[in-house]
Structures are given as C-alpha cells and as structure tokens.
Write an enzyme that holds these catalytic residues in place. Sequence first.
Site, PDB file in Angstrom:
ATOM      1  CG  ASP A  16      35.172  34.886  41.825  1.00 36.07           C
ATOM      2  OD1 ASP A  16      36.368  34.790  41.461  1.00 36.07           O
ATOM      3  OD2 ASP A  16      34.806  35.566  42.796  1.00 36.07           O
ATOM      4  CB  ILE A  17      39.099  32.039  38.604  1.00 38.91           C
ATOM      5  CG1 ILE A  17      39.902  30.771  38.312  1.00 38.91           C
ATOM      6  CG2 ILE A  17      39.982  33.162  39.124  1.00 38.91           C
ATOM      7  CD1 ILE A  17      40.797  30.886  37.104  1.00 38.91           C
ATOM      8  CG  ASN A  30      51.448  42.794  36.930  1.00 39.80           C
ATOM      9  OD1 ASN A  30      52.453  42.506  37.567  1.00 39.80           O
ATOM     10  ND2 ASN A  30      50.357  43.280  37.490  1.00 39.80           N
ATOM     11  CB  VAL A  39      41.481  37.450  36.733  1.00 38.29           C
ATOM     12  CG1 VAL A  39      42.797  37.332  35.994  1.00 38.29           C
ATOM     13  CG2 VAL A  39      41.105  36.148  37.397  1.00 38.29           C
ATOM     14  CG  ASP A  40      47.366  40.006  39.121  1.00 34.49           C
ATOM     15  OD1 ASP A  40      47.587  39.144  39.990  1.00 34.49           O
ATOM     16  OD2 ASP A  40      48.245  40.777  38.691  1.00 34.49           O
ATOM     17  CB  SER A 128      45.638  38.048  26.719  1.00 41.40           C
ATOM     18  OG  SER A 128      46.971  37.944  27.175  1.00 41.40           O
ATOM     19  N   GLY A 130      41.118  40.640  28.925  1.00 41.29           N
ATOM     20  CA  GLY A 130      40.635  41.803  29.668  1.00 41.29           C
ATOM     21  C   GLY A 130      41.444  43.033  29.310  1.00 41.29           C
ATOM     22  CE1 TYR A 132      48.499  43.679  30.560  1.00 38.82           C
ATOM     23  CE2 TYR A 132      49.261  41.418  30.305  1.00 38.82           C
ATOM     24  CZ  TYR A 132      49.368  42.657  30.914  1.00 38.82           C
ATOM     25  OH  TYR A 132      50.343  42.870  31.861  1.00 38.82           O
TER      26      TYR A 132
END
Length: 179
Positions: A16-17, A30, A39-40, A128, A130, A132
Amino acid sequence: MMNGNSSPRIEVVRGDITTQQVDAIVNAANSGLFGGGGVDGAIHRAAGPGLLLECREVRHNTWPEGLPVGHAVATGGHDLPARWVVHTVGPNRHAGQTDPALLESSFRASLETAAGLGARSVAVPAISAGIYGWDADEVARIAISTVRTTTAPGVELVRFVLFSDRLLEAFQRALEASR
Ligand code: ADP
C-alpha cells in the site's frame, strides 16, 4: 556512496503506497486534483483533509484548467509518513489516450519533480494501470525503462508499490528484462 547523477536503485514490492516510509510518494491523480477512486482516493484518505485543501490551492493558483496529462505537481504529505506527494495525471486509455509517450512523461515528470524537492527515496504506483485502463505489462515496461533514462539528481531509491500480485509480477518481469 551514490553521487547525484547515478541511476537510482529500483525496488518492486507488493503493498500500500500510503504507508511507505519514503521522502515522496507519487499519486496517479486526475487533472482536477480533487481526489478520486483507486490510489488517489487511498492517498487522500490517509493524508487527511489538508491534502485536498492544498490541491485546491494548487489548482486555483497554478493549473486553473487542470493538470495536463503527463505533467506533475508537488504538495506536502500532510498526515502521511511521506513528506511530499507528487501528483501526476496518466493517460486514460478509455479516453483515447494511447500514446506511450504520455505515460512515459508521467513517470519522468514525477521523478524530476521529486528530485527538485530534494527527495532521496520515492514510491511510485502503477500509473494508468487501474481505472485508466492500460495493460499491466505495458505500464511495467514503460515505468522501468523511464526510471532508467530519467535524470533525477539525488534520488537514490525508486520503489514501485503494486497493489496486486498480477501487477507485482508484471513489474518483476520488466525489471528482470531490463537488467
Ligand atoms: P489510474 O486512474 O491512473 O489508472 P488507479 O488509481 O485506478 O489510477 O490505479 C492505479 C494503480 O494503483 C492500480 O494498479 C491500482 O490497483 C493501484 N492502487 C490502488 N490503491 C493503491 C494503494 N493504496 N497503493 C498502491 N497502489 C494502489
């Protein structure tokens, strides 16, 4: 001892980042910088409301029309262990953004921005891969090759933090292939 111009060490881990003990983490944001899914969303939840406030300010002051694809911008880390968050916008395959140069630019701009902050360690997600819609192996290949060809003075460690075994394996293969 590493000097400022040597290539960073690359690590590939599953995890997990938001919990990474590094100087900077990269966010697959985005263009509106208003938080989102994936993740955002995880980064905004872990960083607390101060991150969204700072993102709004950045948006208002620097990128009123939104952060363009392939660019990066930094904020503080707020409640995260990391001191900084580097927000980048990867290309959205579902919106016809299929040029690999755009994805390369996201990774490159993120590392250059982290270097500009003075970060020595940077954690990076599979931008990108996920919502995207980019293919895991293609993202992995571009991510690894871009780190190898980017000049990021002072950055000693780039740790790719992958959220699934599938992505972890794709990044492990790409790393092996690049040696
Ligand atoms: P994008 O819109 O750029 O595709 P996503 O957030 O949808 O961004 O996905 C990017 C990658 O981040 C995906 O592989 C997703 O599984 C992964 N991801 C989601 N949450 C986390 C997390 N907490 N730490 C690391 N990676 C994550």
